[in-house]
Scaffold this motif. Structure first.
Motif, PDB file in Angstrom:
ATOM      1  N   TYR A 268       0.856  -1.189   0.000  1.00 29.09           N
ATOM      2  CA  TYR A 268       0.000   0.000   0.000  1.00 29.09           C
ATOM      3  C   TYR A 268       0.891   1.238   0.000  1.00 29.09           C
ATOM      4  O   TYR A 268       1.715   1.405   0.897  1.00 29.09           O
ATOM      5  N   PRO A 269       0.792   2.090  -1.002  1.00 28.41           N
ATOM      6  CA  PRO A 269       1.767   3.179  -1.126  1.00 28.41           C
ATOM      7  C   PRO A 269       1.564   4.289  -0.113  1.00 28.41           C
ATOM      8  O   PRO A 269       1.096   5.371  -0.449  1.00 28.41           O
ATOM      9  N   GLY A 270       1.921   4.047   1.124  1.00 28.96           N
ATOM     10  CA  GLY A 270       1.848   5.087   2.147  1.00 28.96           C
ATOM     11  C   GLY A 270       3.236   5.418   2.634  1.00 28.96           C
ATOM     12  O   GLY A 270       4.224   5.038   2.007  1.00 28.96           O
ATOM     13  N   MET A 271       3.306   6.116   3.779  1.00 30.34           N
ATOM     14  CA  MET A 271       4.605   6.555   4.273  1.00 30.34           C
ATOM     15  C   MET A 271       5.457   5.379   4.741  1.00 30.34           C
ATOM     16  O   MET A 271       6.676   5.400   4.587  1.00 30.34           O
ATOM     17  N   GLY A 272       4.825   4.358   5.319  1.00 30.25           N
ATOM     18  CA  GLY A 272       5.581   3.209   5.819  1.00 30.25           C
ATOM     19  C   GLY A 272       6.322   2.496   4.709  1.00 30.25           C
ATOM     20  O   GLY A 272       7.516   2.203   4.821  1.00 30.25           O
ATOM     21  N   LEU A 273       5.633   2.237   3.618  1.00 30.75           N
ATOM     22  CA  LEU A 273       6.269   1.550   2.489  1.00 30.75           C
ATOM     23  C   LEU A 273       7.355   2.432   1.867  1.00 30.75           C
ATOM     24  O   LEU A 273       8.414   1.956   1.487  1.00 30.75           O
ATOM     25  N   LEU A 274       7.068   3.734   1.826  1.00 32.00           N
ATOM     26  CA  LEU A 274       8.059   4.673   1.295  1.00 32.00           C
ATOM     27  C   LEU A 274       9.338   4.590   2.110  1.00 32.00           C
ATOM     28  O   LEU A 274      10.439   4.580   1.560  1.00 32.00           O
ATOM     29  N   PHE A 275       9.188   4.498   3.441  1.00 31.35           N
ATOM     30  CA  PHE A 275      10.359   4.404   4.310  1.00 31.35           C
ATOM     31  C   PHE A 275      11.155   3.139   4.002  1.00 31.35           C
ATOM     32  O   PHE A 275      12.374   3.194   3.829  1.00 31.35           O
ATOM     33  N   ILE A 276      10.474   2.012   3.924  1.00 35.55           N
ATOM     34  CA  ILE A 276      11.162   0.745   3.673  1.00 35.55           C
ATOM     35  C   ILE A 276      11.911   0.814   2.338  1.00 35.55           C
ATOM     36  O   ILE A 276      13.065   0.403   2.230  1.00 35.55           O
ATOM     37  N   ASN A 277      11.262   1.383   1.315  1.00 34.50           N
ATOM     38  CA  ASN A 277      11.928   1.496   0.020  1.00 34.50           C
ATOM     39  C   ASN A 277      13.114   2.446   0.082  1.00 34.50           C
ATOM     40  O   ASN A 277      14.161   2.180  -0.506  1.00 34.50           O
ATOM     41  N   SER A 278      12.935   3.567   0.786  1.00 32.43           N
ATOM     42  CA  SER A 278      14.003   4.565   0.823  1.00 32.43           C
ATOM     43  C   SER A 278      15.239   4.019   1.511  1.00 32.43           C
ATOM     44  O   SER A 278      16.356   4.411   1.175  1.00 32.43           O
TER      45      SER A 278
END
Lengths: 319, 316
Positions: A268-278
């Protein structure tokens, strides 16, 4: 009252400053740099050197930190190295998704937990009470990410009732259909989060109502001849509701922590996933911004809860 | 006085035996005894205790016979072998590695880390709570601010960042990293109990008789809140299993070559695995659920035995 709030806010300021320095230094200490991975392996090392230099990555850390803070106050968190767009815009887009999911989960949690807590307290010590106690206990013990994985397996893949990735279907047209698609995508993570996050509200409401049941105003109401149903609805429930509302602030911490897992499981493209990807792309600007945002949200959640509680219970406002 | 002493010294050995026996029967049983009675009275709790201890012993011993590097070698011939085929009782994963062996080693690693984390973070949290609660004033204020700051940190994110910074981390460094962030709950609980405990008379008496603060804290107050400590430690053990496996699931726990229950569940991130090859991840998920439920159940029983009004067992 105002003094309490003011004092709390004053204590918050150094906390945020320390957090920002800590986060900044930790992000800098990460091995690797944001460019090596994204350039052609045959690229000239001098070019890489140049890129590092214009981005100020060779400056001493305090200077880099100071630049970062100055930009922060101008509303500029820098550019994401991975996505090549301003961090504020990037996170803004993701934050809305996280917010919707969190809001939906919270509302659903209260919808499930409030009747349950009331019912358990009404039938204190009887069978329904024990069943609800066992339920909250079981849901509390199991690590949430295991539930998410099993949930997405059963309801997403085996039964095929819910979508398993994304926040919106790619074919949805703007308008009602896209809103519907969004809701459809947050349904399963929201329901799972709500079903397995009731324990605090249920237990607190239960003990609160049980206390109220024995209090004088309830006895007065009863002796006046108020029907039992109305006593619960108008007298007890209303008094117990505000402290329960305060839990919404505290639950922010749990929701944010859970968002890392929920968003990974459901892509789900939220802040949590963004963090893991970053993290894997060493996208410093995004990492520092996200940790800071999460920290500040935690603080605000606690502050909100404390304010509500100090309105309800003046004893908290000591000193 | 003299007479009394003489009288007592004249007691025969048989009498002395009988008297000691009577006295020990009348005395309040030790807390270990109370907890044991509670387990004896509660059959499901006994079952949970046997499951947990038996399982931990089993994986600890069985893991000794498994050669981990050899187990982690990929073998394409056994790609996702179904349970029962190719000599794999629990099947094999995408790399052709035995799921059964990974379960044993993974469970050993996960439980080991959870035990280490519980020991370190509880010890630290208990000391922090005791000191903060005992010394009112500036020390407490300062320690409370540190506590507030730690509470505000987004824990999972901070752990992930730290894990990325440290290059060659292993199970031990990982346990220490986790411990930095998981002592707050314990310290809060212990502090509030210590606050009320240090207002009691025996602490005041110890202070007036000149006992050192260190001695009062660890010799007088700590034994008095020991039941709370035991309960909290058991419950946080169950919680800590979820901590390590969760991070390993995200890919920031144990390194890939070291299996954990979390990395096994991470197999489910592959859509093929989750739909067709359920045996690569589902056993690990079920194992975690059973472990967490049993350990917390044991914790509930211990909590019950700490509270005299809720006991089921015969304690007198």
């Amino acid at each position: 009252m105002w003094k309490t709030i003011l004092r709390r806010i004053l204590i918050m300021i150094p906390e945020i400053i320390i957090l920002s320095i800590l986060v900044f230094l930790l992000a800098k200490a990460m091995p690797g740099d944001p460019f090596t991975g994204s350039i052609n392996p045959k690229a000239d090392p001098a070019q890489l050197h140049h890129l590092m230099k214009i981005n100020g990555l060779y400056d001493p850390w305090y200077q880099q930190y100071w630049n970062w803070v100055v930009h922060l106050f101008h509303g500029n968190l820098g550019n994401s190295y991975q996505y090549q767009e301003p961090v504020t815009r990037l996170i803004g887009g993701r934050a809305i998704n996280t917010l919707w999911l969190a809001l939906f989960t919270t509302i659903l949690t209260y919808c499930i937990a409030l009747p349950m807590g009331m019912y358990a307290a009404k039938h204190e010590g009887k069978l329904p009470d024990s069943i609800i106690r066992v339920y909250t206990y079981v849901t509390f013990c199991i690590p949430f990410f295991v539930i998410l994985v099993i949930g997405v397996w059963i309801f997403g893949f085996v039964l095929g009732w819910f979508p398993t990735t994304g926040s919106i279907s790619s074919t949805a047209t703007p308008g009602i259909q896209s809103v519907g698609s969004r809701i459809y995508h947050i349904l399963l993570p929201g329901i799972l989060g709500a079903l397995f996050g009731t324990v605090n509200v249920v237990q607190y409401l239960r003990s609160e109502v049980i206390d109220a049941k024995r209090s004088d105003y309830v006895r007065t109401a009863r002796s006046k001849g108020v029907p039992e149903k109305d006593i619960y609805k108008h007298h007890i429930f209303r008094n117990s509701l505000l402290p329960i509302a305060a839990f919404a602030g505290y639950s922010i911490t749990g929701l944010l922590n859970g968002s890392l897992f929920t968003e990974t499981v459901f892509s789900y493209p939220g802040m949590g996933l963004l963090f893991i990807n970053s993290i894997s792309y060493r996208d410093y600007t995004v990492i520092t911004a996200l940790v800071l945002i999460y920290g500040i949200l935690n603080l605000l959640g606690t502050l909100l809860s404390d304010i509500i509680l100090s309105i309800v219970d003046p004893r908290i406002r000591i000193q | 006085m003299e007479e009394n002493l003489n009288k007592h010294s004249n007691i025969s050995a048989a009498d002395l035996d009988r008297l000691t026996k009577e006295a020990s029967e009348e005395a309040t049983p030790s807390s270990a005894k109370i907890i044991w009675n509670e387990f004896k009275a509660d059959k499901p709790a006994m079952g949970a205790l046997i499951i947990v201890i038996g399982f931990i012993l089993f994986v600890m011993i069985a893991a000794l016979f498994i050669n981990t590097p050899k187990m982690m070698e990929t073998n394409i011939m056994n790609y996702n072998a179904a349970p029962g085929s190719n000599g794999f009782l629990f099947g094999a994963d995408t790399g052709g590695r035995s799921v059964g062996q990974q379960l044993i080693v993974g469970a050993r690693n996960s439980i080991g880390i959870a035990i280490g984390l519980t020991l370190i973070s509880s010890t630290f949290g208990i000391c922090w709570g005791l000191i903060s609660g005992y010394f009112n004033g500036y020390i407490d204020w300062g320690m409370q601010r540190v506590y507030d700051f730690m509470m505000m940190l987004p824990m999972t994110m901070m752990i992930i960042v730290l894990v990325t910074i440290i290059k060659n981390y292993n199970a031990v460094t990982l346990t220490f990293i986790f411990s930095i962030f998981y002592w707050e709950g314990t310290s809060r609980l212990i502090r509030s109990r210590t606050l009320s405990e240090s207002e009691k008379d025996y602490v005041a008496a110890a202070k007036t008789s000149g006992t050192s603060n260190f001695k009062i804290i660890f010799k007088e107050i700590m034994p008095n809140i020991s039941s709370l400590i035991i309960v909290d430690t058991t419950l946080s053990f169950a919680e800590n299993i979820g901590v390590e496996t969760g991070l390993s699931y995200l890919g920031f726990g144990l390194p890939i070559q070291t299996p954990s229950l979390g990395t096994l569940i991470a197999n489910a991130n592959d859509p093929n695995n989750i739909t067709q090859y359920w045996w690569t991840w589902l056993p690990a998920a079920i194992l975690i659920i059973i472990l967490c439920l049993s350990i917390s159940y044991i914790g509930q029983v211990v909590r019950r035995s700490a509270d005299a009004s809720q006991r089921h067992g015969i304690t007198d």
